[in-house]
Design an enzyme around this catalytic site. Structure first.
Site, PDB file in Angstrom:
ATOM      1  N   LYS A   1       0.807  -1.218   0.000  1.00  0.00           N
ATOM      2  CA  LYS A   1       0.000   0.000   0.000  1.00  0.00           C
ATOM      3  C   LYS A   1       0.840   1.267   0.000  1.00  0.00           C
ATOM      4  O   LYS A   1       0.529   2.232  -0.687  1.00  0.00           O
ATOM      5  CB  LYS A   1      -0.906  -0.003   1.235  1.00  0.00           C
ATOM      6  CG  LYS A   1      -2.330   0.117   0.881  1.00  0.00           C
ATOM      7  CD  LYS A   1      -3.287  -0.066   2.055  1.00  0.00           C
ATOM      8  CE  LYS A   1      -2.691   0.061   3.423  1.00  0.00           C
ATOM      9  NZ  LYS A   1      -3.682   0.477   4.425  1.00  0.00           N
TER      10      LYS A   1
ATOM     11  N   ARG B   1      10.466 -10.680   5.510  1.00  0.00           N
ATOM     12  CA  ARG B   1      11.013  -9.331   5.387  1.00  0.00           C
ATOM     13  C   ARG B   1      12.079  -9.101   6.456  1.00  0.00           C
ATOM     14  O   ARG B   1      11.900  -9.444   7.618  1.00  0.00           O
ATOM     15  CB  ARG B   1       9.867  -8.332   5.544  1.00  0.00           C
ATOM     16  CG  ARG B   1      10.260  -6.902   5.300  1.00  0.00           C
ATOM     17  CD  ARG B   1       9.078  -6.084   4.866  1.00  0.00           C
ATOM     18  NE  ARG B   1       8.019  -6.026   5.864  1.00  0.00           N
ATOM     19  CZ  ARG B   1       6.816  -5.516   5.612  1.00  0.00           C
ATOM     20  NH1 ARG B   1       6.510  -5.068   4.420  1.00  0.00           N
ATOM     21  NH2 ARG B   1       5.906  -5.489   6.565  1.00  0.00           N
TER      22      ARG B   1
ATOM     23  N   ARG C   1      -2.769  -9.737  12.624  1.00  0.00           N
ATOM     24  CA  ARG C   1      -3.035  -8.455  11.949  1.00  0.00           C
ATOM     25  C   ARG C   1      -3.888  -8.663  10.711  1.00  0.00           C
ATOM     26  O   ARG C   1      -4.789  -7.883  10.427  1.00  0.00           O
ATOM     27  CB  ARG C   1      -1.721  -7.786  11.535  1.00  0.00           C
ATOM     28  CG  ARG C   1      -1.043  -7.005  12.641  1.00  0.00           C
ATOM     29  CD  ARG C   1       0.406  -6.692  12.286  1.00  0.00           C
ATOM     30  NE  ARG C   1       0.544  -5.759  11.197  1.00  0.00           N
ATOM     31  CZ  ARG C   1       1.585  -5.741  10.349  1.00  0.00           C
ATOM     32  NH1 ARG C   1       2.544  -6.628  10.459  1.00  0.00           N
ATOM     33  NH2 ARG C   1       1.654  -4.850   9.402  1.00  0.00           N
TER      34      ARG C   1
END
Ligand SMILES: [Zn+2]
Length: 219
Positions: A13, A130, A174
């Site tokens: 995003k 990540r 999440r």
């Protein structure tokens, strides 16, 4: 142009928001930034928000809406013909309804809600692999964008780390919260024929090409 950007954590995003805002010259308004600004400047709204947060409570919808409405009176919004890209807002159907009302007061309406779609398993893989350099903030991926030497930043030799937010249990939670929250929101915008789903699995530049195609159609 008035855009709402929806997408789960790890959908890219941030990158798309930046490109849309640069291309269409509209301000990028994230609720995170609005909260921080209000609290830093100790505004009446910021003080109220702090009270809730100190008690470990969620900031109520009404207060979030008030903060966003106030932010939408700033020069960067007004000078772009009431233009904005909202990121992190609306989060609930109540907030989405409130945004309609705010727009209506200005005699305008939302251009589109852009929804970046990425399948759940891919999201989890993206986020949990990540690694970040604490010094230069470069982001690596253990499979697709490996550092030259394992665990070490290519640019400054600093040891890479994994954000707590990126650990698998946290990510699953999440994403679950995101999906529970966002489903009703997507239905809300579907009813209003304001939603566009974009395949977030593609390369970042192809995602942006798709977004541009859609936005050139509404302009
Ligand atoms: Zn680095």
């Amino acid at each position: 142009m008035r855009i709402v950007l929806l997408g789960p954590p790890g959908a890219g995003k941030g990158t798309q928001a930046k490109r849309i805002c640069e291309t269409y010259n509209i301000p990028h308004i994230s609720t995170g930034d609005i909260f921080r600004e209000n609290m830093k400047n100790d505004t009446p709204l910021g003080q109220k928000a702090k009270e809730y947060m100190h008690k470990g409570l969620l900031v109520p919808d009404e207060l979030v809406v008030e903060m966003v409405e106030e932010r939408l009176t700033y020069e960067d919004v007004l000078s772009t013909g009431y233009g904005y890209l909202l990121d992190g807002f609306p989060r609930t159907v109540f907030q989405a309804g409130a945004l309609c009302d705010i727009n209506a007061k200005k005699d305008c309406e939302l251009t589109l809600a852009i929804n970046l779609e990425v399948p759940l398993d891919i999201l989890i893989e993206r986020v949990t692999n990540r690694r970040i350099c604490p010094k230069c903030h470069e982001t690596y991926h253990l499979k697709y964008n490996k550092p030259k030497i394992e665990g070490i930043c290519d640019f400054d030799g600093t040891a890479l780390y994994q954000r707590d937010d990126d650990k698998i249990e946290t990510v699953q939670k999440r994403i679950q919260i995101y999906q529970d929250e966002t489903m009703p929101l997507i239905e809300f915008y579907e009813d209003k024929q304001k939603i566009i789903n974009i395949n977030g699995l593609q390369h970042m530049s192809d995602v942006f090409k798709d977004i541009k195609k859609v936005l050139s159609g509404v302009n």
